[in-house]
Write an enzyme that holds these catalytic residues in place. Structure first.
Site, PDB file in Angstrom:
ATOM      1  N   ASP A 275       6.706  -3.424  11.189  1.00 54.94           N
ATOM      2  CA  ASP A 275       5.523  -3.163  10.371  1.00 54.94           C
ATOM      3  C   ASP A 275       4.653  -4.404  10.337  1.00 54.94           C
ATOM      4  OD1 ASP A 275       6.896  -4.858   8.668  1.00 54.94           O
ATOM      5  OD2 ASP A 275       6.989  -3.457   6.986  1.00 54.94           O
TER       6      ASP A 275
ATOM      7  N   GLY B 118       5.620   0.964   9.380  1.00 55.79           N
ATOM      8  CA  GLY B 118       4.358   1.583   9.752  1.00 55.79           C
ATOM      9  C   GLY B 118       4.146   1.705  11.245  1.00 55.79           C
TER      10      GLY B 118
ATOM     11  N   ASN C 257      -2.599  22.759  14.071  1.00 53.95           N
ATOM     12  CA  ASN C 257      -2.184  22.345  12.726  1.00 53.95           C
ATOM     13  C   ASN C 257      -2.702  20.950  12.456  1.00 53.95           C
ATOM     14  OD1 ASN C 257      -0.838  21.807  10.299  1.00 53.95           O
ATOM     15  ND2 ASN C 257       1.000  21.124  11.368  1.00 53.95           N
ATOM     16  N   THR C 258      -3.541  20.814  11.450  1.00 51.53           N
ATOM     17  CA  THR C 258      -3.971  19.502  10.991  1.00 51.53           C
ATOM     18  C   THR C 258      -3.912  19.481   9.469  1.00 51.53           C
ATOM     19  OG1 THR C 258      -5.702  17.795  11.215  1.00 51.53           O
ATOM     20  CG2 THR C 258      -6.431  20.073  10.911  1.00 51.53           C
TER      21      THR C 258
ATOM     22  N   ARG D 269     -11.070  12.320  17.708  1.00 49.15           N
ATOM     23  CA  ARG D 269      -9.765  12.529  17.081  1.00 49.15           C
ATOM     24  C   ARG D 269      -9.136  13.823  17.591  1.00 49.15           C
ATOM     25  NH1 ARG D 269     -10.009  10.413  11.850  1.00 49.15           N
ATOM     26  NH2 ARG D 269      -8.035  11.443  11.411  1.00 49.15           N
TER      27      ARG D 269
ATOM     28  N   HIS E  23       0.851  -1.192   0.000  1.00 50.28           N
ATOM     29  CA  HIS E  23       0.000   0.000   0.000  1.00 50.28           C
ATOM     30  C   HIS E  23       0.886   1.241   0.000  1.00 50.28           C
ATOM     31  CE1 HIS E  23       0.858   0.382   4.339  1.00 50.28           C
ATOM     32  NE2 HIS E  23       0.665  -0.917   4.389  1.00 50.28           N
TER      33      HIS E  23
ATOM     34  N   ALA F  35       0.925  16.628   7.929  1.00 52.99           N
ATOM     35  CA  ALA F  35       0.948  18.007   7.435  1.00 52.99           C
ATOM     36  C   ALA F  35       1.888  18.799   8.327  1.00 52.99           C
ATOM     37  CB  ALA F  35      -0.446  18.601   7.461  1.00 52.99           C
TER      38      ALA F  35
END
Length: 542
Positions: free
Chosen positions: A146, A286, A498-499, A419, A11, A390
């Site tokens: 991972d 990951g 910040n997102t 979240r 992926h 980001a």
């Protein structure tokens, strides 16, 4: 030496270009195709190559496919074995391996002019290791974790003089990454995609299943670990994707998260001893995107420094595979390795969209003013980031002092209300507000918010009193630093929310058009695109 790195097997397909020891470009395919994560990690998708990202990487350097000296593909089908003999159920894996063997031909078709004989297979975990271990200038221990590679889920090693010595690998079926994927699936989220949601959910629970997981998931004392089969349904009922999240779900997430941290810490300590006590640990895979575990390793582990590859997931193996062929450290100094547009190109896009815009004396000051008034800013600056975070190039910004900001931002993005949203802060102000790893320019650790600041910045203080901080350094991010300084002057708060600049289920915006589309479809007050400002009150006046 011009090396194109390719990740395509599972992926997050991506491409990276390294020219004469310099990282020229790196980008995920999702930013071009607009398919989240590029594709799903199913065997019959393994033939798909990151052709758009690869073609852009080459164009950005003025190269064609025929100019490449080598292509590094981050999976070696020659190392695979029948998974059934290893206790892994994946009856279609033979298709994945066959497609990997044919990758040279697939790539030659996707990039006309490429010589398939120039494709080199790099073992998956070696590519992960190189993405981290060859991205710092000093010798270092490296830890990769991972879901799976060819036959393993883990690599512990050490880099000396740019050469990797593998100290330990853990073969399948034992996998901490697959453990977390199974939990993600059981809790009704999308595996190989939404594991970060489980990490966030864990903060709301109590680890009441921890004793059981300490029996089922345990280090072996020799650098490896065991993950027994787990009857998830015996612990909690599986949750449907649109089902309610309850305390049992949060407690299960907390239990697995805590055990993951404990085992990763044990593996880090073993790696330190086996590597001869180096000062630096680098991490990739990951599982290294689990910033809570990373922070615990940094705080409780034996290393003086922990450095995590910002593109720690599979997308980073494109860079790692390219670096592995060079076998020389190439210091990673910025994640801004994707596409960017000149001021002239941005202005042309604004004119084409017929959006009223201005060019203020300082876009940083203009954004700070809107933020100080509790507005939301779509911040689109420079080259896009490589990896999932980001970092002030494709960001949504907001005021941290309003407790309602978290709800507003999650509504804008269309995502779950549990979240968290993260803060950015100038590095020189970090220590008075937060405790933990500094510098932290890539948002890969959690930090404690000092008690006296929690009520002042409630939007970015998670339920457990932590925050995932990005430290901003004037020498590398002068525009973001200027915006933070002006916001501080206006509000007395040196922190800004910040997102990522996207909505739920979609990749971060990459092009100016995508930025304008998000601005037009979400309640964002200012689009700060390059030096230009577009205000909602003027763009959509009745």
């Amino acid at each position: 030496m011009r090396v194109l790195g390719i990740n395509a097997i599972f992926h997050d397909p991506a491409a990276a270009l390294v020219v004469d020891g310099r990282v020229v470009a790196a980008a995920e395919e999702e930013r071009f195709s607009r398919r989240k994560h590029g594709k799903r990690p199913v065997p019959f998708a393994a033939w798909e190559q990151p052709e758009l990202a690869a073609a852009w990487c080459l164009r950005s350097a003025g190269l064609g496919p025929g100019d490449i000296d080598a292509v590094a593909y981050s999976f070696d089908p020659g190392l695979t074995r029948d998974l059934a003999t290893m206790g892994v159920t994946d009856p279609s894996d033979a298709m994945r391996v066959d497609y990997a063997r044919r990758a040279p031909q697939f790539l030659a078709t996707a990039l006309p002019g490429l010589d398939p004989e120039r494709v080199r297979f790099v073992p998956h975990h070696v590519a992960h290791a190189a993405s981290a271990g060859l991205s710092v200038p000093e010798d270092n221990a490296v830890l990769v974790l991972d879901g799976r590679g060819e036959v393993a889920s883990h690599l512990a090693g050490v880099y000396r003089g740019g050469e990797l010595t593998t100290l330990r690998t853990q073969e399948l079926p034992h996998s901490l990454g697959l453990l977390y994927e199974d939990l993600t699936r059981h809790l009704g989220f999308l595996h190989s995609s939404d594991e970060y949601k489980v990490m966030a959910l864990a903060s709301y629970g109590q680890p009441r299943f921890l004793d059981m997981f300490r029996e089922l998931v345990r280090p072996t004392g020799d650098g490896g670990f065991v993950v027994e089969r787990i009857d998830w349904a015996a612990l909690t009922k599986p949750r449907h994707a649109d089902g309610e999240i309850n305390d049992d779900h949060a407690d299960l997430a907390a239990s697995v998260q805590t055990r993951l941290e404990e085992v990763m810490l044990d593996l880090a300590r073993w790696t330190y001893d086996a590597a001869g006590g180096p000062k630096t640990l680098t991490m990739a895979g990951g599982t290294a995107l689990n910033c809570v575990a990373n922070a615990r390793i940094a705080a409780e582990g034996p290393f003086e420094r922990v450095w995590v590859q910002p593109a720690a997931g599979d997308s980073g193996t494109a860079l790692g595979a390219a670096l592995a062929l060079g076998s020389a450290p190439v210091e990673f100094t910025t994640a801004a390795l994707g596409r960017g547009w000149s001021d002239e190109e941005l202005e042309a896009e604004l004119r084409r969209a017929a959006l009223p815009y201005t060019r203020p004396e300082s876009i940083a000051a203009e954004a700070a003013r809107v933020l100080a008034g509790n507005g939301i800013v779509a911040w689109y600056q420079g080259r896009s980031e490589y990896g999932p975070r980001a970092l002030g190039h494709r960001s949504l910004l907001a005021h941290p002092g309003d407790a309602d900001t978290q709800r507003r931002m999650n509504d804008v993005k269309g995502r779950e209300q549990f979240r968290p949203i993260a803060p950015m802060v100038r590095a020189e102000r970090f220590a008075e507000i937060f405790e933990g790893v500094c510098p932290s320019p890539y948002m890969l650790f959690v930090h404690r918010v000092r008690p006296e600041w929690r009520d002042r910045i409630p939007a970015v203080t998670h339920v457990d009193g932590t925050a995932r901080v990005q430290t901003v350094h004037t020498e590398t991010e002068p525009l973001v630093a200027a915006m933070l300084a002006e916001f501080d002057r206006l509000t007395g708060l040196p922190v800004v929310v910040n997102t990522s600049l996207n909505t739920a289920g979609r990749p971060m915006v990459d092009t100016p058009r995508e930025a304008m589309e998000l601005f037009g479809s979400a309640p964002v007050d200012l689009l700060a695109m390059g030096p230009f400002a577009v205000h909602r009150t003027k763009a959509f006046a009745a």
